[in-house]
Design an enzyme around this catalytic site. Structure first.
Site, short mmCIF file in Angstrom:
data_model
loop_
_atom_site.label_atom_id
_atom_site.label_comp_id
_atom_site.label_asym_id
_atom_site.label_seq_id
_atom_site.Cartn_x
_atom_site.Cartn_y
_atom_site.Cartn_z
N ASN A 11 -7.38 -3.47 14.98
CA ASN A 11 -6.76 -4.78 15.21
C ASN A 11 -5.42 -4.57 15.90
OD1 ASN A 11 -5.85 -7.40 15.15
ND2 ASN A 11 -5.49 -7.45 12.95
N LYS A 13 -3.45 -6.83 16.96
CA LYS A 13 -2.55 -7.93 16.64
C LYS A 13 -1.88 -8.46 17.93
CE LYS A 13 -2.05 -6.21 11.98
NZ LYS A 13 -1.18 -6.05 10.79
N HIS A 95 -7.33 -13.48 8.46
CA HIS A 95 -6.36 -12.41 8.27
C HIS A 95 -5.18 -12.91 7.45
CE1 HIS A 95 -3.32 -9.41 9.21
NE2 HIS A 95 -4.27 -8.64 9.67
N GLU A 97 -2.11 -12.47 7.65
CA GLU A 97 -0.95 -12.94 8.42
C GLU A 97 -1.14 -14.40 8.84
OE1 GLU A 97 -0.12 -8.44 9.99
OE2 GLU A 97 -0.99 -9.90 11.37
N GLU A 172 -8.65 -5.74 2.03
CA GLU A 172 -7.34 -5.22 2.41
C GLU A 172 -6.28 -5.89 1.56
OE1 GLU A 172 -5.75 -6.11 6.31
OE2 GLU A 172 -5.05 -4.05 6.42
N GLY A 178 0.55 -2.61 6.71
CA GLY A 178 1.69 -2.17 7.49
C GLY A 178 2.86 -1.65 6.67
N SER A 218 -2.80 0.40 5.81
CA SER A 218 -2.11 1.68 6.00
C SER A 218 -3.08 2.85 6.08
CB SER A 218 -1.08 1.90 4.88
OG SER A 218 -0.09 0.88 4.91
#
Length: 264
Positions: A11, A13, A95, A97, A172, A178, A218
């Site tokens: 991904n 992003k 996702h 985010e 996830e 991250g 990660s």
């Protein structure tokens, strides 16, 4: 031995330009990638066509989002048929985010997936690649609420998905995105096993055994091999590392040919 093909997704992003993506694509095109690993990369929407045209044929390209309507006055959104029209058969949905920054809810996510999955069933060449039907923050992990959170998310999605076999499920934890703080393999295996058990209760054990459940958060070239050795970890969703040559190493170090994976 399961027939589940190991999966590594990247991904990108909101990162990249034509120049930087060209370098990434050139690296992938030249890399000695194992055919036993399915690779899907997700560039920003403005570079979908560019990436699809440039990347080697065996690497699939995914969109990072999709709207649940076929057309209309929805400024800035992308429809499933539009993705299909430029040869895109994968999409990342839900996702974290988009949840935390744009306020997407479980209901919006599952409704979106229902539409695309419906199209998947009729197209055959399109597969829904879901990122976040499972979400969990650090407090929930540390208070042992993980499986309850995951099950709640899956139940919401299940109301709209009619073919789980055409879906790649990604687990996830929010706290691992991250941050450099990955779950330990035992934690990932526990959750993945619970997801497969939940699926078996919905669609039967045989079908559940065919669904790929991948881990994200990660993932890097140093820890990927240990995660890949877990029987219910069928691949990865890679964030920052997918923008680096390290991505090739993750693919090569987690191939089923290397591990003779023990999935069953």
């Amino acid at each position: 031995m399961s027939s589940r093909k190991f999966f590594v997704g990247g991904n990108f992003k909101m990162n990249g330009s034509r120049a930087s993506l060209s370098a990434i694509i050139e690296g992938l095109n030249k890399a000695d990638l194992d055919s036993n690993v399915e690779i899907v990369i997700a560039p920003p929407a403005v570079y979908l066509g560019f990436t699809k045209e440039k990347v080697r044929q065996e690497i699939e390209v995914a969109a990072q989002n999709m709207f649940d309507k076929p057309s209309g006055a929805y400024t800035g959104e992308i429809a499933a048929d539009q993705l299909k029209d430029i040869g895109i058969g994968w999409v990342i949905l839900g996702h974290s985010e988009r949840r935390t920054i744009l306020g997407e809810s479980d209901e919006v996510e599952s409704h979106t997936k229902w539409n695309f999955t419906d199209i998947v069933c009729s197209l055959q060449d399109c597969i829904c690649f879901t990122r976040r039907p499972q979400r969990e923050n650090l407090d929930e992990r540390e208070s042992d609420k993980t499986l309850a959170v995951v099950t709640k998310q899956l139940e919401a999605v299940d109301k709209k998905i009619h073919n789980w076999e055409n879906t790649v499920i990604a687990y996830e934890p929010i706290w691992a995105i991250g941050t450099g703080k990955a779950a330990v393999p035992e934690q990932a295996q526990e959750v993945h096993s619970a997801i497969r058990k939940w699926l078996a209760g919905k669609i039967g054990q045989e079908k559940a055994n065919s669904v790929r459940i991948i881990y994200g958060g990660s993932v890097n070239a140093q820890n990927c091999r240990e995660f890949a050795s877990c029987p219910d970890v069928d691949g990865f969703l890679v964030g920052g590392a997918s923008l680096k040559p390290e991505f090739h190493n993750i693919v090569s170090r987690t191939s089923k040919k290397t591990f003779h994976l023990r999935l069953g």
